[in-house]
Write a protein that holds these residues in place. Structure first.
Motif, short mmCIF file in Angstrom:
data_model
loop_
_atom_site.label_atom_id
_atom_site.label_comp_id
_atom_site.label_asym_id
_atom_site.label_seq_id
_atom_site.Cartn_x
_atom_site.Cartn_y
_atom_site.Cartn_z
N MET A 238 0.81 -1.22 0.00
CA MET A 238 0.00 0.00 0.00
C MET A 238 0.84 1.27 0.00
N TYR A 239 1.90 1.28 0.79
CA TYR A 239 2.63 2.54 0.96
C TYR A 239 3.91 2.63 0.15
N PHE A 240 4.74 1.60 0.16
CA PHE A 240 6.02 1.69 -0.55
C PHE A 240 5.86 1.41 -2.04
N MET A 241 4.83 0.64 -2.41
CA MET A 241 4.57 0.40 -3.83
C MET A 241 3.46 1.33 -4.34
N HIS A 242 2.96 2.20 -3.48
CA HIS A 242 1.97 3.23 -3.82
C HIS A 242 0.67 2.66 -4.36
N LEU A 243 0.29 1.47 -3.92
CA LEU A 243 -0.98 0.89 -4.37
C LEU A 243 -2.18 1.52 -3.67
N LYS A 244 -1.93 2.24 -2.61
CA LYS A 244 -3.03 2.87 -1.89
C LYS A 244 -3.73 3.92 -2.75
N VAL A 245 -2.99 4.55 -3.64
CA VAL A 245 -3.57 5.62 -4.45
C VAL A 245 -3.86 5.19 -5.89
N GLU A 246 -3.66 3.92 -6.20
CA GLU A 246 -3.90 3.44 -7.56
C GLU A 246 -5.35 3.04 -7.75
N ARG A 247 -5.72 2.89 -9.00
CA ARG A 247 -7.07 2.48 -9.33
C ARG A 247 -7.22 0.97 -9.18
N PHE A 248 -8.47 0.51 -9.31
CA PHE A 248 -8.78 -0.91 -9.10
C PHE A 248 -8.05 -1.80 -10.11
N PHE A 249 -7.82 -1.32 -11.32
CA PHE A 249 -7.16 -2.14 -12.33
C PHE A 249 -5.77 -2.55 -11.88
N ILE A 250 -5.04 -1.64 -11.30
CA ILE A 250 -3.69 -1.95 -10.81
C ILE A 250 -3.77 -2.95 -9.66
N HIS A 251 -4.76 -2.79 -8.80
CA HIS A 251 -4.95 -3.74 -7.70
C HIS A 251 -5.25 -5.13 -8.26
N SER A 252 -6.07 -5.19 -9.30
CA SER A 252 -6.42 -6.49 -9.86
C SER A 252 -5.22 -7.15 -10.53
N LEU A 253 -4.28 -6.36 -11.04
CA LEU A 253 -3.07 -6.95 -11.61
C LEU A 253 -2.23 -7.66 -10.55
N SER A 254 -2.32 -7.20 -9.32
CA SER A 254 -1.56 -7.86 -8.26
C SER A 254 -2.17 -9.21 -7.87
N LEU A 255 -3.38 -9.49 -8.33
CA LEU A 255 -4.00 -10.78 -8.03
C LEU A 255 -3.46 -11.90 -8.92
N ILE A 256 -2.89 -11.57 -10.05
CA ILE A 256 -2.37 -12.59 -10.97
C ILE A 256 -1.23 -13.39 -10.32
N PRO A 257 -0.23 -12.76 -9.72
CA PRO A 257 0.80 -13.57 -9.05
C PRO A 257 0.25 -14.38 -7.89
N LEU A 258 -0.74 -13.85 -7.19
CA LEU A 258 -1.34 -14.62 -6.10
C LEU A 258 -2.04 -15.87 -6.63
N ALA A 259 -2.69 -15.75 -7.77
CA ALA A 259 -3.33 -16.91 -8.38
C ALA A 259 -2.28 -17.94 -8.80
N LEU A 260 -1.17 -17.48 -9.33
CA LEU A 260 -0.10 -18.41 -9.72
C LEU A 260 0.50 -19.11 -8.51
N VAL A 261 0.65 -18.40 -7.42
CA VAL A 261 1.15 -19.02 -6.19
C VAL A 261 0.17 -20.08 -5.70
N LEU A 262 -1.11 -19.79 -5.78
CA LEU A 262 -2.12 -20.76 -5.38
C LEU A 262 -2.06 -22.01 -6.25
N VAL A 263 -1.89 -21.84 -7.55
CA VAL A 263 -1.78 -22.99 -8.46
C VAL A 263 -0.54 -23.81 -8.12
N LEU A 264 0.58 -23.15 -7.89
CA LEU A 264 1.80 -23.88 -7.52
C LEU A 264 1.65 -24.58 -6.18
#
Length: 92
Positions: A54-80
């Motif tokens: 949220m703070y060091f990667m500045h995701l607190k001020v980003e739009r939802f699209f950028i937040h949703s992009l961070s879900l892709i690596p989480l999905a890959l971790v879940l698959v692995l």
């Protein structure tokens, strides 16, 4: 959260939170039994990761699209994780 610094950046305060959470993780590993300590450490790691994102990667001020992009690596971790779970559970 209270803003600090001349430019309103809370980096020092977030860093202090991260240090306190790291110390809490160490304390949990010393004080608690193994399984509750591991759960507490994992939870604290998630909180620290959220603060960094949220703070060091500045995701607190980003739009939802950028937040949703961070879900892709989480999905890959879940698959692995699910891919190796069977080996871990049945090949002890």
């Amino acid at each position: 959260m209270k803003e600090s610094g001349a430019h309103g950046s809370p980096y020092l305060l977030i860093w202090i939170y991260l240090v306190v959470l790291a110390l809490a993780s160490v304390a949990a590993s010393i004080v608690l039994p193994k399984v509750p300590a591991e759960l507490a450490i994992y939870f604290l790691a998630l909180v620290k990761a959220a603060l960094v994102a949220m703070y060091f990667m500045h995701l607190k001020v980003e739009r939802f699209f950028i937040h949703s992009l961070s879900l892709i690596p989480l999905a890959l971790v879940l698959v692995l994780f699910l891919g190796v779970l069977q080996d871990v559970v049945f090949n002890r």
